[in-house]
Design a protein around this motif. Structure first.
Motif, short mmCIF file in Angstrom:
data_model
loop_
_atom_site.label_atom_id
_atom_site.label_comp_id
_atom_site.label_asym_id
_atom_site.label_seq_id
_atom_site.Cartn_x
_atom_site.Cartn_y
_atom_site.Cartn_z
N SER A 296 -11.10 2.63 -2.08
CA SER A 296 -9.87 2.49 -2.87
C SER A 296 -8.79 3.42 -2.35
N LEU A 300 -4.87 2.09 -0.74
CA LEU A 300 -3.71 2.30 -1.59
C LEU A 300 -2.40 2.26 -0.80
N LEU A 302 0.45 -0.66 -0.23
CA LEU A 302 0.81 -1.99 -0.70
C LEU A 302 1.36 -2.85 0.43
N ASP A 345 0.24 -8.02 -3.36
CA ASP A 345 -0.77 -7.70 -2.35
C ASP A 345 -2.04 -8.45 -2.75
N LEU A 348 -5.48 -6.40 -2.97
CA LEU A 348 -5.51 -5.40 -4.04
C LEU A 348 -5.54 -6.06 -5.42
N ALA A 352 -8.51 -5.87 -8.15
CA ALA A 352 -8.23 -5.31 -9.47
C ALA A 352 -8.77 -6.21 -10.58
N THR A 424 -8.55 -0.47 -10.83
CA THR A 424 -7.66 -1.54 -11.28
C THR A 424 -6.29 -1.00 -11.67
N SER A 426 -4.82 1.76 -10.69
CA SER A 426 -4.11 2.21 -9.50
C SER A 426 -3.46 1.04 -8.76
N PHE A 427 -4.23 -0.06 -8.59
CA PHE A 427 -3.72 -1.21 -7.86
C PHE A 427 -2.57 -1.89 -8.60
#
Length: 461
Positions: A296, A300, A302, A345, A348, A352, A424, A426-427
């Motif tokens: 993860s 991170l 995007l 994205d 991601l 998520a 999830t 964070s995304f």
């Protein structure tokens, strides 16, 4: 540190002060020359013009049988008085008549504000003529609307003077703003950790010194960050290698323990062997969590792109079906009318949503229900996932998205870590979206809503 060829703030202020002084002196000179030219050309009458005209008519006023208006210069007032101070003829008002007579009796020079007067002693009567010592325009029309020429020329001077100040202020402001903007651009790039930019320079010595200090800080920060990033990559590689190394003997332990369960008849031995199997599975889960954390962090970044909604949802539903098959869950999928395409994205966002679905499956009872609802408003694409489990507690509603959150620390189960929801969140936040937790009214279990803003293009600021 002395920087050759650079101007200090002190010198810049002195330079602008000299400009201001020279322009102001030039303005005064222009005022004097303009005034002189207007006098020479007859455009402007001198301040004592009326006084001179009155003196030129002195003999006429003294010798005439009766003082008439045509003997008095235009722009002047007059009054003819008896020896007792009673006005016989003239254009003074009664108040002016009394004022001028009283001023004459008291030997005052000025009788009415800025108005002066002259006295003509005739036989048995006195004539008083009032006038102003102000410059006037010779043109009758200008004289009518701009009586005090000196005042209007002074107002013109004031406007030009204010314009001079505004002009110099704007020029200085633009120059200084340009130099300050250079400094701000450097500090902004450092703040954003964009440390590969080419150093710019300023014409102002003090700002150049600050830029030099920032440049040194940039170099030091870049070295520190590169060292930190190298250590971070090394740490992730070590964690990945360690997880892989642990997984090898763990597989052997788990495989042998499961084999013993199949062939062993001793209940006591089976009991302890079951502990070994369960613990092996828990260790597998911890390793998976650890690997998810390192992945993860790497992901991170995007990378939004145009996504075909139908294909994305099809892949999502297939994975949901595979996850739910373990517990034979009834899938309640509700797909409302949504746009044909959207920007995000893809990897991601997919991960998520799958994390939330996996959590929902994990906390659902066998043969229960799982809800996935996809809807769209004018600005938001929404994914709602709800299960039929026990739902979120009050504490979990506040903290469930925190990394390594476990709702009930007293439980024997160790599978309640919040790594899935943490990833999830964070995304989704990378997409400027939100994650909302609640308990489902419809199914009674936990409910997670992912809200993704609809973008007009692939760029996310």
């Amino acid at each position: 540190m002395v920087l050759k060829g650079k101007r200090s703030l002190r010198n810049i202020f002195i330079r602008y002060f000299i400009y201001f002084s020279l322009l102001t002196a030039g303005l005064f000179l222009f005022y004097i020359i303009l005034y002189g030219v207007m006098l020479n050309k007859g455009i402007l009458l001198p301040a004592n013009y009326l006084e001179q005209k009155i003196e030129s008519n002195r003999n006429t006023i003294l010798e005439a049988d009766i003082v008439t208006k045509d003997m008095i210069p235009e722009g002047c007032g007059y009054g003819v008085y008896t020896e007792t101070g009673k006005m016989l003829t003239g254009n003074f008002t009664s108040k002016e008549a009394d004022t001028y007579w009283a001023a004459m009796q008291a030997n005052q020079n000025v009788a009415w504000g800025t108005k002066y007067y002259k006295v003509f002693n005739r036989n048995n009567e006195t004539c008083i003529v009032s006038y102003k010592l102000i410059g006037q325009f010779s043109n009758p029309l200008l004289k009518k609307y701009f009586g005090n020429a000196e005042l209007w020329i002074g107002i013109l001077f004031l406007f030009i003077f204010i314009g001079e100040i505004l002009l110099l202020s704007a020029k200085f402001g633009r120059y200084f703003s340009k130099e300050i903007k250079t400094l701000m651009n450097v500090s902004e790039k450092i703040r954003a950790q964009d440390l590969d930019f080419e150093t710019v320079h300023s014409d102002i010595r003090e700002i150049e010194e600050v830029i030099g200090s920032l440049d040194q800080m940039k170099i030091a920060l870049k070295g520190s960050l590169e060292k930190q990033w190298d250590m971070e990559r090394s740490r992730k590689n070590q964690i990945s290698a360690l997880a892989h190394d642990i997984n090898t003997p763990l597989t052997i332990i788990k495989g042998n323990a499961e084999l013993i369960n199949e062939v062993c008849q001793d209940e006591s031995q089976l009991k302890y062997n079951t502990y070994i199997v369960n613990s092996s599975r828990e260790i597998e889960h911890y390793l998976k969590v650890l690997m998810d954390m390192t992945k993860s962090e790497e992901l991170l970044v995007l990378k939004p792109a145009k996504i075909e909604t139908k294909m994305f949802l099809q892949k999502l539903l297939e994975q949901e079906k595979a996850l739910a098959s373990e517990k034979n869950l009834e899938l309640m999928n509700e797909i409302e009318t949504v746009s044909e395409f959207f920007y995000a994205d893809k990897e991601l966002l997919y991960r998520a949503i799958i994390n939330v679905i996996a959590n929902a499956v994990e906390h659902s009872e066998k043969n229960s229900k799982l809800l996935l609802k996809v809807s769209e408003s004018e600005t938001v694409l929404q994914f709602l996932i709800a299960d039929s489990g026990r739902g979120f507690s009050k504490e979990a509603l506040k903290s469930a998205t925190e990394q390594f959150y476990r709702e009930d620390k007293s439980r024997n189960s160790k599978n309640h870590y919040g790594i899935g929801l943490s990833i999830t969140k964070s995304f989704i936040e990378l997409h400027h979206g939100t994650v909302e937790l609640s308990n489902s009214i419809e199914l009674g279990g936990a409910q997670v809503v992912l809200k993704l803003p609809l973008l007009e293009n692939k760029y996310i600021s």
